[in-house]
Design a protein around this motif. Structure first.
Motif, PDB file in Angstrom:
ATOM      1  N   UNK A 245       4.738 -44.547  14.967  1.00  0.00           N
ATOM      2  CA  UNK A 245       6.196 -44.303  14.639  1.00  0.00           C
ATOM      3  C   UNK A 245       6.450 -43.789  13.262  1.00  0.00           C
ATOM      4  N   UNK A 246       7.516 -42.967  13.050  1.00  0.00           N
ATOM      5  CA  UNK A 246       7.691 -42.547  11.958  1.00  0.00           C
ATOM      6  C   UNK A 246       9.075 -43.135  11.112  1.00  0.00           C
ATOM      7  N   UNK A 247       8.827 -43.358   9.930  1.00  0.00           N
ATOM      8  CA  UNK A 247      10.150 -43.867   8.979  1.00  0.00           C
ATOM      9  C   UNK A 247      10.280 -42.746   8.186  1.00  0.00           C
ATOM     10  N   UNK A 248      11.622 -42.469   8.330  1.00  0.00           N
ATOM     11  CA  UNK A 248      12.185 -41.042   7.546  1.00  0.00           C
ATOM     12  C   UNK A 248      13.330 -41.799   6.444  1.00  0.00           C
TER      13      UNK A 248
ATOM     14  N   UNK B 213      10.997 -37.610  14.316  1.00  0.00           N
ATOM     15  CA  UNK B 213      11.587 -36.369  13.753  1.00  0.00           C
ATOM     16  C   UNK B 213      11.040 -36.601  12.393  1.00  0.00           C
ATOM     17  N   UNK B 214      10.573 -35.665  11.605  1.00  0.00           N
ATOM     18  CA  UNK B 214      10.420 -35.573  10.263  1.00  0.00           C
ATOM     19  C   UNK B 214      11.540 -34.489   9.510  1.00  0.00           C
ATOM     20  N   UNK B 215      12.273 -35.514   8.737  1.00  0.00           N
ATOM     21  CA  UNK B 215      13.568 -34.677   8.194  1.00  0.00           C
ATOM     22  C   UNK B 215      13.174 -33.275   7.742  1.00  0.00           C
ATOM     23  N   UNK B 216      12.094 -32.926   7.158  1.00  0.00           N
ATOM     24  CA  UNK B 216      12.049 -31.695   6.622  1.00  0.00           C
ATOM     25  C   UNK B 216      11.114 -30.708   7.416  1.00  0.00           C
ATOM     26  N   UNK B 217      10.414 -31.231   8.612  1.00  0.00           N
ATOM     27  CA  UNK B 217       9.890 -30.378   9.509  1.00  0.00           C
ATOM     28  C   UNK B 217      10.140 -30.744  10.957  1.00  0.00           C
ATOM     29  N   UNK B 218      11.165 -30.275  11.411  1.00  0.00           N
ATOM     30  CA  UNK B 218      11.771 -30.881  12.523  1.00  0.00           C
ATOM     31  C   UNK B 218      10.575 -30.821  13.734  1.00  0.00           C
ATOM     32  N   UNK B 219       9.719 -29.819  13.750  1.00  0.00           N
ATOM     33  CA  UNK B 219       8.828 -29.505  14.870  1.00  0.00           C
ATOM     34  C   UNK B 219       7.614 -30.420  14.957  1.00  0.00           C
ATOM     35  N   UNK B 220       7.676 -31.426  13.835  1.00  0.00           N
ATOM     36  CA  UNK B 220       6.549 -32.341  13.734  1.00  0.00           C
ATOM     37  C   UNK B 220       6.859 -33.529  14.530  1.00  0.00           C
ATOM     38  N   UNK B 221       5.958 -34.137  15.544  1.00  0.00           N
ATOM     39  CA  UNK B 221       6.435 -35.272  16.341  1.00  0.00           C
ATOM     40  C   UNK B 221       5.415 -36.324  16.151  1.00  0.00           C
ATOM     41  N   UNK B 222       4.345 -36.248  15.179  1.00  0.00           N
ATOM     42  CA  UNK B 222       3.532 -37.373  14.948  1.00  0.00           C
ATOM     43  C   UNK B 222       2.354 -37.143  14.767  1.00  0.00           C
ATOM     44  N   UNK B 223       1.360 -38.181  14.485  1.00  0.00           N
ATOM     45  CA  UNK B 223      -0.115 -38.069  14.508  1.00  0.00           C
ATOM     46  C   UNK B 223      -0.790 -38.068  15.835  1.00  0.00           C
ATOM     47  N   UNK B 224      -1.833 -37.226  16.235  1.00  0.00           N
ATOM     48  CA  UNK B 224      -2.814 -37.564  17.144  1.00  0.00           C
ATOM     49  C   UNK B 224      -3.957 -38.288  16.464  1.00  0.00           C
ATOM     50  N   UNK B 225      -4.269 -39.322  16.887  1.00  0.00           N
ATOM     51  CA  UNK B 225      -5.279 -40.303  16.142  1.00  0.00           C
ATOM     52  C   UNK B 225      -6.738 -40.266  16.815  1.00  0.00           C
ATOM     53  N   UNK B 226      -7.754 -39.911  16.054  1.00  0.00           N
ATOM     54  CA  UNK B 226      -9.018 -40.097  16.859  1.00  0.00           C
ATOM     55  C   UNK B 226      -9.922 -41.039  16.026  1.00  0.00           C
ATOM     56  N   UNK B 227     -10.565 -41.874  16.671  1.00  0.00           N
ATOM     57  CA  UNK B 227     -11.246 -42.979  16.072  1.00  0.00           C
ATOM     58  C   UNK B 227     -12.765 -42.410  15.850  1.00  0.00           C
TER      59      UNK B 227
ATOM     60  N   UNK C  22      -9.380 -40.146  11.991  1.00  0.00           N
ATOM     61  CA  UNK C  22      -8.681 -38.383  11.900  1.00  0.00           C
ATOM     62  C   UNK C  22      -7.259 -38.431  12.479  1.00  0.00           C
ATOM     63  N   UNK C  23      -6.547 -37.809  11.821  1.00  0.00           N
ATOM     64  CA  UNK C  23      -5.255 -37.451  12.019  1.00  0.00           C
ATOM     65  C   UNK C  23      -4.846 -36.063  12.135  1.00  0.00           C
ATOM     66  N   UNK C  24      -4.568 -35.601  13.196  1.00  0.00           N
ATOM     67  CA  UNK C  24      -3.832 -34.157  13.260  1.00  0.00           C
ATOM     68  C   UNK C  24      -2.346 -34.230  13.877  1.00  0.00           C
ATOM     69  N   UNK C  25      -1.701 -33.147  13.408  1.00  0.00           N
ATOM     70  CA  UNK C  25      -0.256 -33.078  13.951  1.00  0.00           C
ATOM     71  C   UNK C  25      -0.080 -32.933  15.532  1.00  0.00           C
ATOM     72  N   UNK C  26       0.892 -33.735  16.051  1.00  0.00           N
ATOM     73  CA  UNK C  26       1.557 -33.543  17.234  1.00  0.00           C
ATOM     74  C   UNK C  26       2.570 -32.652  17.179  1.00  0.00           C
ATOM     75  N   UNK C  27       2.871 -31.707  18.096  1.00  0.00           N
ATOM     76  CA  UNK C  27       4.010 -30.744  17.894  1.00  0.00           C
ATOM     77  C   UNK C  27       4.614 -31.031  19.098  1.00  0.00           C
ATOM     78  N   UNK C  28       6.356 -30.657  19.045  1.00  0.00           N
ATOM     79  CA  UNK C  28       7.309 -30.975  20.140  1.00  0.00           C
ATOM     80  C   UNK C  28       6.811 -29.499  20.966  1.00  0.00           C
TER      81      UNK C  28
END
Length: 392
Positions: free
Chosen positions: A8-11, A33-47, A386-392
């Protein structure tokens, strides 16, 4: 095995609201939604496995090998390509307890070429003294690896010490960062929960020290002519610094814990006094007042102050290879709110832009060689993520 989770994202810095979601499928898509980068939808996380109270990590320059320290006094190297773990021996004896133990790790960027074997390594840890005292130290040695099956630190010598050693097991700080030209090493030295030493320049508690790479005081320090530990000081009046990094303009910033309220992000300037314990935007734990920073108090002022606190673990300025829209921003690991906090840097007036709920206390976050973020959870069995961006 990889596992992707739904975060979840806190903006917003002014009004913070948590988004919530569940996360169990192998792949999930965050709705945020990230208020400054609308295309960003969260992190994909790999352990990448779990560790025993992990505290810090650093990539060995020019490699995909990540060195991870564990507070009880152990460490390992993770080959992030094969996900194999390499044992490390030759570690120092640490005074483990409270906030003390094995701390930071740092490598010289100029040693990016060649084999891993023979790299210079810097470590910080809590060292026992006499009469139930202890203090942080920094040591330098050589990392020797045999066929990448096991590695050993050889010739590890203490090159810097907090002085004096005192009782208690808190506020060591002991973060390490090199200047962009690699001429100097800056070490964060906490005030060890003793308050007043931060205003006393005859010791190096509650300060940032500027050293040569061999641990000796650097020429040009504000009180270089005074000799002794005073000649090490670059800035003072600090409480418990747990983050230091240089921005893209080559300026040093530090992030420190306030008491009850008043965590601070500060632009570090030569010879400046940052006010602790005379001034703070928080109050003492017993509720007694500490005067807030004011324009006429004679102390350097925080660029950002947080109340309620974020309890930072560390922070890093992003180069933005993977998170392009965040180039130059600061990412903070949050302990108490269990968030990653993004700060939009705008000259001398940065602002909090967003929070990303991680569901666990985050001790450390760094940027990897390809721009991915690498986070360590703050607990026994804390995961490397490891955190990478998920995109809309």
């Amino acid at each position: 095995m990889s596992r992707f989770v739904h975060l979840a994202l806190t903006v917003a810095a002014s009004s913070i609201a948590l988004a919530s979601c569940n996360a169990e499928p192998p792949v999930d898509s965050a709705s945020m939604t990230d208020e400054t980068t609308g295309e960003f939808s969260g992190f994909a996380i790999e352990e990448f496995g779990a560790f025993n109270e992990p505290w810090a990590s650093a990539f060995i320059p020019g490699t995909q090998m990540l060195f991870v320290t564990e507070k009880p006094g152990t460490a390992a190297i993770v080959d992030t390509q094969s996900k194999t773990r390499i044992a490390v021996s030759g570690l120092p004896q640490v005074d483990y307890g409270g906030q003390g133990g094995l701390g930071d790790v740092a490598f010289l960027p100029s040693e990016a070429s060649g084999e891993v074997d023979g790299r210079t390594i810097y470590l910080s840890w809590a060292e026992a003294g006499s009469g139930d005292t202890r203090g942080a130290v920094v040591g330098r040695g050589q990392l020797t690896c045999e066929g990448m099956q096991s590695c050993r630190i050889e010739g590890l010598d203490v090159i810097w010490r907090q002085a004096p050693k005192v009782t208690g097991r808190g506020h060591y700080s002991h973060r390490i960062v090199f200047s962009p030209d690699e001429q100097y090493m800056f070490v964060a030295s906490g005030e060890r929960q003793k308050k007043e030493p931060a205003q006393d320049t005859s010791n190096n508690l509650g300060s940032i020290v500027r050293l040569n790479l061999d641990g000796t005081p650097a020429a040009g320090n504000p009180m270089a002519d005074a000799g002794g530990v005073t000649s090490e000081l670059w800035s003072w009046g600090h409480r418990n610094i747990l983050g230091m990094d240089f921005d893209e303009e080559g300026r040093l910033w530090e992030l420190e814990h306030g008491p009850q309220g008043g965590d601070e992000l500060n632009l570090v300037r030569k010879g400046e006094n940052y006010g602790w314990p005379v001034r703070s935007n928080g109050v003492n734990y017993d509720g007694s007042n500490i005067p807030d920073h004011s324009a006429d108090d004679g102390f350097a002022k925080p660029a950002i102050s947080w109340t309620p606190v974020i309890a930072p673990g560390n922070f890093v300025f992003l180069e933005g290879q993977m998170f392009e829209a965040w180039e130059g921003d600061a990412i903070i690991s949050g302990l108490k709110p269990q968030n990653l906090i993004r700060v939009d840097m705008d000259g001398d007036t940065p602002r909090e832009a967003a929070r990303y709920d991680m569901g666990a206390r985050i001790r450390s976050v760094i940027e990897g060689p390809d721009g991915a973020l690498w986070a360590l959870e703050d607990e026994e069995g804390g995961r490397l993520l490891r955190l990478t961006p998920e995109r809309n």
